[in-house]
Design an enzyme around this catalytic site. Sequence first.
Site, PDB file in Angstrom:
ATOM      1  N   HIS A 169     -16.345   4.630 -16.600  1.00 15.34           N
ATOM      2  CA  HIS A 169     -16.057   3.194 -16.669  1.00 15.34           C
ATOM      3  C   HIS A 169     -17.275   2.387 -16.209  1.00 15.34           C
ATOM      4  CE1 HIS A 169     -11.850   3.640 -17.480  1.00 15.34           C
ATOM      5  NE2 HIS A 169     -11.562   4.219 -16.333  1.00 15.34           N
ATOM      6  N   GLY A 222       0.820  -1.206   0.000  1.00 14.84           N
ATOM      7  CA  GLY A 222       0.000   0.000   0.000  1.00 14.84           C
ATOM      8  C   GLY A 222       0.845   1.242   0.000  1.00 14.84           C
ATOM      9  N   PRO A 272       2.530   4.920   1.009  1.00 16.30           N
ATOM     10  CA  PRO A 272       3.140   5.325   2.276  1.00 16.30           C
ATOM     11  C   PRO A 272       2.137   5.998   3.213  1.00 16.30           C
ATOM     12  CG  PRO A 272       4.061   6.572   0.422  1.00 16.30           C
ATOM     13  CD  PRO A 272       3.194   5.520  -0.152  1.00 16.30           C
ATOM     14  N   GLY A 273       2.341   5.787   4.477  1.00 16.59           N
ATOM     15  CA  GLY A 273       1.533   6.483   5.465  1.00 16.59           C
ATOM     16  C   GLY A 273       0.170   5.879   5.710  1.00 16.59           C
ATOM     17  N   THR A 274      -0.101   4.708   5.145  1.00 20.16           N
ATOM     18  CA  THR A 274      -1.428   4.137   5.335  1.00 20.16           C
ATOM     19  C   THR A 274      -1.503   3.227   6.548  1.00 20.16           C
ATOM     20  OG1 THR A 274      -0.751   2.546   3.676  1.00 20.16           O
ATOM     21  CG2 THR A 274      -2.261   4.255   2.980  1.00 20.16           C
ATOM     22  N   GLY A 275      -0.411   3.126   7.270  1.00 18.46           N
ATOM     23  CA  GLY A 275      -0.470   2.372   8.513  1.00 18.46           C
ATOM     24  C   GLY A 275       0.064   0.951   8.423  1.00 18.46           C
ATOM     25  N   HIS A 305     -14.798  10.448 -14.444  1.00 16.96           N
ATOM     26  CA  HIS A 305     -14.010   9.433 -15.132  1.00 16.96           C
ATOM     27  C   HIS A 305     -14.419   8.023 -14.682  1.00 16.96           C
ATOM     28  CE1 HIS A 305     -10.026   7.942 -16.755  1.00 16.96           C
ATOM     29  NE2 HIS A 305     -10.344   6.963 -15.925  1.00 16.96           N
ATOM     30  N   GLU A 306     -14.420   7.836 -13.380  1.00 12.75           N
ATOM     31  CA  GLU A 306     -14.738   6.498 -12.869  1.00 12.75           C
ATOM     32  C   GLU A 306     -16.176   6.122 -13.177  1.00 12.75           C
ATOM     33  OE1 GLU A 306     -12.595   4.352 -11.888  1.00 12.75           O
ATOM     34  OE2 GLU A 306     -10.981   5.824 -12.003  1.00 12.75           O
ATOM     35  N   THR A 347       3.261  -0.059   8.939  1.00 15.01           N
ATOM     36  CA  THR A 347       4.098  -0.274  10.116  1.00 15.01           C
ATOM     37  C   THR A 347       3.225  -0.419  11.361  1.00 15.01           C
ATOM     38  OG1 THR A 347       5.618   1.245   9.049  1.00 15.01           O
ATOM     39  CG2 THR A 347       6.129   0.599  11.289  1.00 15.01           C
TER      40      THR A 347
HETATM   41  P1  ADP Z   1       3.407   3.144   6.512  1.00 11.24           P
HETATM   42  O1  ADP Z   1       4.258   2.179   7.219  1.00 11.24           O
HETATM   43  O2  ADP Z   1       2.260   2.512   5.797  1.00 11.24           O
HETATM   44  O3  ADP Z   1       4.104   4.094   5.630  1.00 11.24           O
HETATM   45  P2  ADP Z   1       2.894   4.069   9.167  1.00 11.24           P
HETATM   46  O4  ADP Z   1       2.338   2.830   9.738  1.00 11.24           O
HETATM   47  O5  ADP Z   1       4.310   4.376   9.468  1.00 11.24           O
HETATM   48  O6  ADP Z   1       2.698   4.054   7.590  1.00 11.24           O
HETATM   49  O7  ADP Z   1       1.962   5.273   9.570  1.00 11.24           O
HETATM   50  C1  ADP Z   1       2.471   6.482  10.014  1.00 11.24           C
HETATM   51  C2  ADP Z   1       1.556   7.086  11.039  1.00 11.24           C
HETATM   52  O8  ADP Z   1       0.322   7.431  10.436  1.00 11.24           O
HETATM   53  C3  ADP Z   1       1.181   6.149  12.141  1.00 11.24           C
HETATM   54  O9  ADP Z   1       2.134   6.197  13.159  1.00 11.24           O
HETATM   55  C4  ADP Z   1      -0.153   6.669  12.596  1.00 11.24           C
HETATM   56  O10 ADP Z   1      -0.004   7.732  13.502  1.00 11.24           O
HETATM   57  C5  ADP Z   1      -0.743   7.219  11.329  1.00 11.24           C
HETATM   58  N1  ADP Z   1      -1.666   6.273  10.720  1.00 11.24           N
HETATM   59  C6  ADP Z   1      -1.547   5.720   9.499  1.00 11.24           C
HETATM   60  N2  ADP Z   1      -2.587   4.909   9.232  1.00 11.24           N
HETATM   61  C7  ADP Z   1      -3.389   4.936  10.296  1.00 11.24           C
HETATM   62  C8  ADP Z   1      -4.614   4.281  10.629  1.00 11.24           C
HETATM   63  N3  ADP Z   1      -5.213   3.453   9.777  1.00 11.24           N
HETATM   64  N4  ADP Z   1      -5.141   4.537  11.824  1.00 11.24           N
HETATM   65  C9  ADP Z   1      -4.535   5.359  12.686  1.00 11.24           C
HETATM   66  N5  ADP Z   1      -3.386   5.984  12.444  1.00 11.24           N
HETATM   67  C10 ADP Z   1      -2.800   5.805  11.264  1.00 11.24           C
HETATM   68 ZN    ZN Z   2      -9.723   5.028 -15.890  1.00 13.64          ZN
END
Ligand code: ADP
Ligand code: ZN
Length: 673
Positions: free
Chosen positions: A477, A250, A252-255, A473-474, A257
Amino acid sequence: MADQIQPNNSGTQNNANRGSKNKMPRFNLTWIYVVIALALGYLFFAGGDMQQGGTASKKVTYTVFKQYVEQGYANKIVANKDEGSVRMYVKPEHIRDVFQQGVEQTGKQPFVQAEFPSADKLDEFIESQHELGNFQGELSYKRSDDTFMQVFWNLFPLLFIVAVWIFIMRRMSGSGGGNFGGMGGIFNVGRSRAKLVEKGGENESKVTFKDVAGQASAKQEVQEIVEFLKNPNKFTDLGGKIPKGALLVGPPGTGKTLLAKAVAGEADVPFFSMSGSDFVEMFVGVGASRVRDLFRQAKEKAPCIIFIDEIDAVGRARSRNAMMGGNDERESTLNQLLTEMDGFGTNSGVIIMAATNRADILDKALLRAGRFDRQIHVDLPDLNERKAVFKVHLKPIKVDSSLDIDLLARQTPGFSGADIANVCNEAALIAARHGKQAVTKDDFLAAVDRIVGGLEKKTKVMTEDEKRTIALHEAGHATISWNLRYANPLIKVTIVPRGRALGAAWYLPEERQITTREQMLDEMCATLGGRAAEELFTGHISSGAMNDLERVTKQAYGMIAYMGMSDALPNLCYYNNDEYSWQRPYSEATAELIDEEVKRMIAGQYERAKRLLLEKQEGHKALADLLVEREVIYAEDVEKIFGKRPWVSRTEELLTGQPEEKTEEQSTENTES
Ligand code: ADP
Ligand code: ZN
């Protein structure tokens, strides 16, 4: 995400040392360095003595020297013309005659040294002795005789390289200081730099599923891993095998880790985290040895979780073309990783989770059974999920009672969980700056603006306008695939961006072994529906259709050049499966014809898409509005707008035996006729 996995030398090593039971020195790179150093030292110091150490020598006059040679004592003669001196090594059986001592005292190769008057005379003398048979050994000449300097100059380049190497190692591993900085850094370069989170450890943190908002399906999938870790016997008693790895895919930043940490937290096991890029250094062998070290540490702590972020840094597909060189260090790191994953027993209790935002570039070997055979998708949150993420991150913040979370979620399409966490933090900072008692709606909106401004280039944060365009767009489709006989039935459409594409639409692909031309054309038409809708209803066309166009073009080429499906080139297959041939198996004229036909086919389907969209304009608009409003819509919603699809899917058709009905679109609108 990156800030979670910063290399942390000291922590790991402390923990590792504390945990290890055996105090025996382990075999690692350190010993290799020590051996090299000793060897160098020996060469360096022993070098000067190698010829003289412990051997007797004696200075004599030239006359005496000549007598010795005439008596046949000489084993070997070495003349140094620069110094005007000559050495005669004495035959073992005559050592006592010359030195009045045994071999024990003189050493094996004692010699006498004399000054000679002139080089010519010496040559003449030795020549004559040679003819007389008094001297049969070898004669050699030598330049200046400073053995120490000689050894030094021989070794100098090597010493220089070692010095430079040490210097670089220090810079690379010494950064961050800590008790292992300086010289220690060199010796620890082969150690893994994984950060360890465990109960009672220094960076203990208890993350559980409660902290991960949304991501329902991902959570459900990892739930099973938690069960394995908590209760391995339940599975192994039944003969089941515990999975070794799961890949979180997924943006970056989607959680990702966070999710992996939550698994560790729920199962109450130690958690090693490391970034893929931490393995890869400039030096050959370092990555592989870090992998080995990481798994060794993990096995000591089993059951536990290893989390490797950005695994694509090591896991990128190995280059197939040996001539191009490839990245040997990365590949050997990857090979080591594969070996380790194969090597530890299935039931050893170590589970590896890895994260990437591009599963497609990973080496196929990594995704094979017994390695990362599970892929868990972690997507950007949709409206409701964003609400949930806001709720998690608003908890520690003192918010104004009038704050509307729904509004915040609506204002942040395309934000990742990390972006939302950032918004909450930023809002609190803004409120504090203005000396407020609680954080208000305005602070949040200001924070959103600020983050949108900062992020626009980096991530796919959408403006209202863009959101509208993507929805159109979507919906394009969706409208077309719903209304064409052979297009795959739709399951879900979203305008949350995914990878390079704008939104996304999920279809249920039918199980079929062969595909007819009609099916392909219908699918092509539906794929072009996005761009067609943009053109018709916004008046512009956008870059968002690139993926669609790429797919359509490839498919059209395939249909025409490989499957013989066009009228101008019927029943011809120009497929060439020789990878290394650059020659086209057809003429220039045919090439032009193929291009021509591809253009014609795509243009035809594009027109067809536009006609159909105009016909279903109302429905399309309703669909787009619904998408803007909800961000995700499902088959039921589409069905409410367009009514039930009049055709059953082919699979169902086969089951029910219902006869095919020719539909209006199919018979009349088919382009190429
Ligand atoms: P990734 O590893 O996917 O790049 P991280 O897990 O490092 O992202 O997420 C970074 C921060 O974003 C987390 O420490 C959290 O604070 C916040 N975060 C991301 N996704 C969520 C989620 N689904 N629920 C709550 N906090 C989230
Ligand atoms: Zn398309």
